[in-house]
Structure formats: structure tokens, C-alpha cells
Motif scaffolding. Structure first.
Motif, mmCIF file in Angstrom:
data_model
loop_
_atom_site.group_PDB
_atom_site.id
_atom_site.type_symbol
_atom_site.label_atom_id
_atom_site.label_comp_id
_atom_site.label_asym_id
_atom_site.label_seq_id
_atom_site.Cartn_x
_atom_site.Cartn_y
_atom_site.Cartn_z
ATOM 1 N N VAL A 77 8.674 4.627 -11.145
ATOM 2 C CA VAL A 77 8.169 3.558 -11.303
ATOM 3 C C VAL A 77 9.046 2.549 -10.455
ATOM 4 O O VAL A 77 10.362 2.689 -10.782
ATOM 5 C CB VAL A 77 7.814 2.919 -12.646
ATOM 6 N N LEU A 78 8.771 1.594 -9.714
ATOM 7 C CA LEU A 78 9.174 0.609 -9.175
ATOM 8 C C LEU A 78 8.753 -0.744 -9.526
ATOM 9 O O LEU A 78 7.766 -1.208 -9.317
ATOM 10 C CB LEU A 78 9.006 0.727 -7.677
ATOM 11 N N GLN A 79 9.664 -1.272 -10.489
ATOM 12 C CA GLN A 79 9.287 -2.613 -11.050
ATOM 13 C C GLN A 79 9.634 -3.894 -10.156
ATOM 14 O O GLN A 79 11.036 -3.786 -9.931
ATOM 15 C CB GLN A 79 9.492 -2.941 -12.087
ATOM 16 N N MET A 80 8.699 -4.543 -9.471
ATOM 17 C CA MET A 80 9.012 -5.422 -8.187
ATOM 18 C C MET A 80 8.873 -6.961 -9.122
ATOM 19 O O MET A 80 7.669 -7.235 -9.206
ATOM 20 C CB MET A 80 8.246 -5.215 -7.028
ATOM 21 N N ASN A 81 9.771 -7.723 -9.148
ATOM 22 C CA ASN A 81 9.705 -9.033 -9.656
ATOM 23 C C ASN A 81 10.103 -10.072 -8.627
ATOM 24 O O ASN A 81 10.913 -9.708 -7.706
ATOM 25 C CB ASN A 81 10.562 -9.442 -10.758
ATOM 26 N N SER A 82 9.770 -11.261 -8.774
ATOM 27 C CA SER A 82 10.173 -12.205 -7.722
ATOM 28 C C SER A 82 9.963 -12.173 -6.454
ATOM 29 O O SER A 82 10.676 -12.216 -5.695
ATOM 30 C CB SER A 82 11.733 -12.790 -8.048
ATOM 31 N N LEU A 83 8.665 -11.572 -6.378
ATOM 32 C CA LEU A 83 8.414 -11.014 -4.987
ATOM 33 C C LEU A 83 8.413 -12.271 -3.900
ATOM 34 O O LEU A 83 7.942 -13.622 -4.382
ATOM 35 C CB LEU A 83 6.873 -10.377 -5.003
ATOM 36 N N LYS A 84 8.654 -11.848 -2.630
ATOM 37 C CA LYS A 84 8.720 -12.864 -1.601
ATOM 38 C C LYS A 84 7.877 -12.540 -0.493
ATOM 39 O O LYS A 84 7.638 -11.420 -0.280
ATOM 40 C CB LYS A 84 10.199 -13.229 -0.797
ATOM 41 N N PRO A 85 7.321 -13.323 0.483
ATOM 42 C CA PRO A 85 6.659 -12.833 1.641
ATOM 43 C C PRO A 85 7.296 -11.733 2.469
ATOM 44 O O PRO A 85 6.466 -10.979 2.968
ATOM 45 C CB PRO A 85 6.427 -14.148 2.422
ATOM 46 N N GLY A 86 8.378 -11.720 2.437
ATOM 47 C CA GLY A 86 9.183 -10.850 3.120
ATOM 48 C C GLY A 86 9.138 -9.314 2.564
ATOM 49 O O GLY A 86 9.555 -8.459 3.225
ATOM 50 N N ASP A 87 8.612 -9.344 1.657
ATOM 51 C CA ASP A 87 8.413 -8.012 0.804
ATOM 52 C C ASP A 87 7.114 -7.362 1.085
ATOM 53 O O ASP A 87 6.866 -6.329 0.798
ATOM 54 C CB ASP A 87 8.558 -7.938 -0.892
ATOM 55 N N THR A 88 6.328 -8.119 1.761
ATOM 56 C CA THR A 88 5.097 -7.429 2.420
ATOM 57 C C THR A 88 5.409 -6.325 3.275
ATOM 58 O O THR A 88 6.069 -6.389 4.199
ATOM 59 C CB THR A 88 4.163 -8.505 3.174
ATOM 60 N N ALA A 89 4.803 -5.105 2.985
ATOM 61 C CA ALA A 89 4.961 -3.969 3.756
ATOM 62 C C ALA A 89 4.133 -2.916 3.015
ATOM 63 O O ALA A 89 3.547 -3.136 1.946
ATOM 64 C CB ALA A 89 6.211 -3.545 3.505
ATOM 65 N N VAL A 90 3.995 -1.662 3.739
ATOM 66 C CA VAL A 90 3.333 -0.465 2.943
ATOM 67 C C VAL A 90 4.595 0.264 2.515
ATOM 68 O O VAL A 90 5.736 0.516 3.023
ATOM 69 C CB VAL A 90 2.714 0.511 4.142
ATOM 70 N N TYR A 91 4.708 0.549 1.270
ATOM 71 C CA TYR A 91 5.497 1.230 0.366
ATOM 72 C C TYR A 91 5.451 2.642 0.178
ATOM 73 O O TYR A 91 4.185 2.998 -0.022
ATOM 74 C CB TYR A 91 5.805 0.581 -0.898
ATOM 75 N N TYR A 92 6.266 3.218 0.607
ATOM 76 C CA TYR A 92 6.251 4.920 0.692
ATOM 77 C C TYR A 92 6.994 5.754 -0.332
ATOM 78 O O TYR A 92 8.202 5.331 -0.489
ATOM 79 C CB TYR A 92 6.361 5.703 1.808
ATOM 80 N N CYS A 93 6.841 6.401 -1.453
ATOM 81 C CA CYS A 93 7.275 7.242 -2.282
ATOM 82 C C CYS A 93 7.897 8.327 -1.310
ATOM 83 O O CYS A 93 7.034 9.108 -0.581
ATOM 84 C CB CYS A 93 6.575 7.478 -3.404
ATOM 85 N N ALA A 94 9.220 8.740 -1.763
ATOM 86 C CA ALA A 94 9.567 9.991 -1.122
ATOM 87 C C ALA A 94 10.322 10.918 -2.004
ATOM 88 O O ALA A 94 11.007 10.229 -3.010
ATOM 89 C CB ALA A 94 10.764 9.634 -0.050
ATOM 90 N N ALA A 95 10.511 12.096 -2.099
ATOM 91 C CA ALA A 95 11.145 13.238 -2.727
ATOM 92 C C ALA A 95 11.685 14.332 -1.941
ATOM 93 O O ALA A 95 11.219 14.687 -0.788
ATOM 94 C CB ALA A 95 10.165 13.640 -3.756
ATOM 95 N N SER A 96 12.688 14.982 -2.633
ATOM 96 C CA SER A 96 13.172 16.192 -1.909
ATOM 97 C C SER A 96 14.090 16.720 -3.028
ATOM 98 O O SER A 96 14.520 16.213 -4.193
ATOM 99 C CB SER A 96 14.412 15.516 -0.880
ATOM 100 N N PRO A 97 14.327 18.231 -2.825
ATOM 101 C CA PRO A 97 14.954 18.901 -3.886
ATOM 102 C C PRO A 97 16.365 18.230 -3.959
ATOM 103 O O PRO A 97 17.026 17.801 -3.013
ATOM 104 C CB PRO A 97 15.263 20.133 -3.275
#
Length: 124
Positions: A77-97
């Protein structure tokens, strides 16, 4: 083959909060969030070790975002507080062994598996 399923994106006003979730199928991994704004390269946001005991954040989100994972080690989980316009984006989850319970990486080339992305829009 590991599948990552993300959820939780949306539209929020500046100063608001959003909570992104990513669930991995199969074995557990070191996991991370990256983001990509239009016309920009994909950039690191946050990472968490398999144990959940070690984390790292980009300077731009430090003290505003918090990453965590559940006891089953399959959901991050990514809890995002105090969001700013600069945080606008597509957010991708990533994983690796993971090579250890405490290993983390901020490098996108390290990650083998990626989610489909979830859009976050922050209005001013």
C-alpha cells in the motif's frame, strides 16, 4: 509468471490524500512504486523490502507518502498525503525476486514485473 494488480488511483484536489494498493500473485518479492508523468521518464517513488522492515522514498515524496505491506507479504500500500499537482502521473507497481529479507532497490531496471499502472490526478 507474477501478476501485479493495482488499484486506488483517481482525481483529488491539492492537499488531499489517496491510497494505492498493489497485490502480487505467487511468491513474495521486494516491491516498489514508480511514476511517470506525460513527457517524462519513469521515476522512483518508494520501495519496501520483503520483510517490510526496510523502506526508501524519493526526496520529492518523503514525509508525505508512506509505503507498507500486509502480513501475508502479498499486498503493498502507498498512502499518499498532502498531494500536490506535481504528483500527477501514472503510478506503477513493480516487483522482483528478493535476494534477502531486507533488500530494496530504487532502480527501475532491477524490477522484473510491472503492473498496468493507475492514474493519479491532483488538481490545483
Amino acid at each position: 509468471q507474477v501478476q501485479l494488480v493495482e488499484s486506488g488511483g483517481g482525481l483529488v484536489q491539492a492537499g488531499g490524500s489517496l491510497r494505492l494498493s498493489c497485490t502480487a500473485s505467487g511468491r513474495t518479492y521486494v516491491m516498489a512504486w514508480f511514476r511517470q508523468a506525460p513527457g517524462k521518464e519513469r521515476e522512483f517513488v518508494s520501495t519496501i523490502s520483503w520483510s517490510g522492515g526496510r523502506t526508501a522514498y524519493a526526496d520529492s515524496v518523503k514525509d508525505r507518502f508512506t509505503i507498507s505491506r500486509d502480513s501475508a507479504k502479498t499486498t503493498v500500500v502507498l498512502q499518499m498525503n498532502s498531494l500536490k499537482p506535481g504528483d500527477t502521473a501514472v503510478y506503477y507497481c513493480a516487483a522482483s525476486p528478493s535476494i534477502s529479507m531486507t533488500y530494496i532497490s530504487t532502480e527501475k531496471n532491477y524490477y522484473q514485473y510491472w503492473g498496468q499502472g493507475t492514474q493519479v490526478n491532483v488538481s490545483s
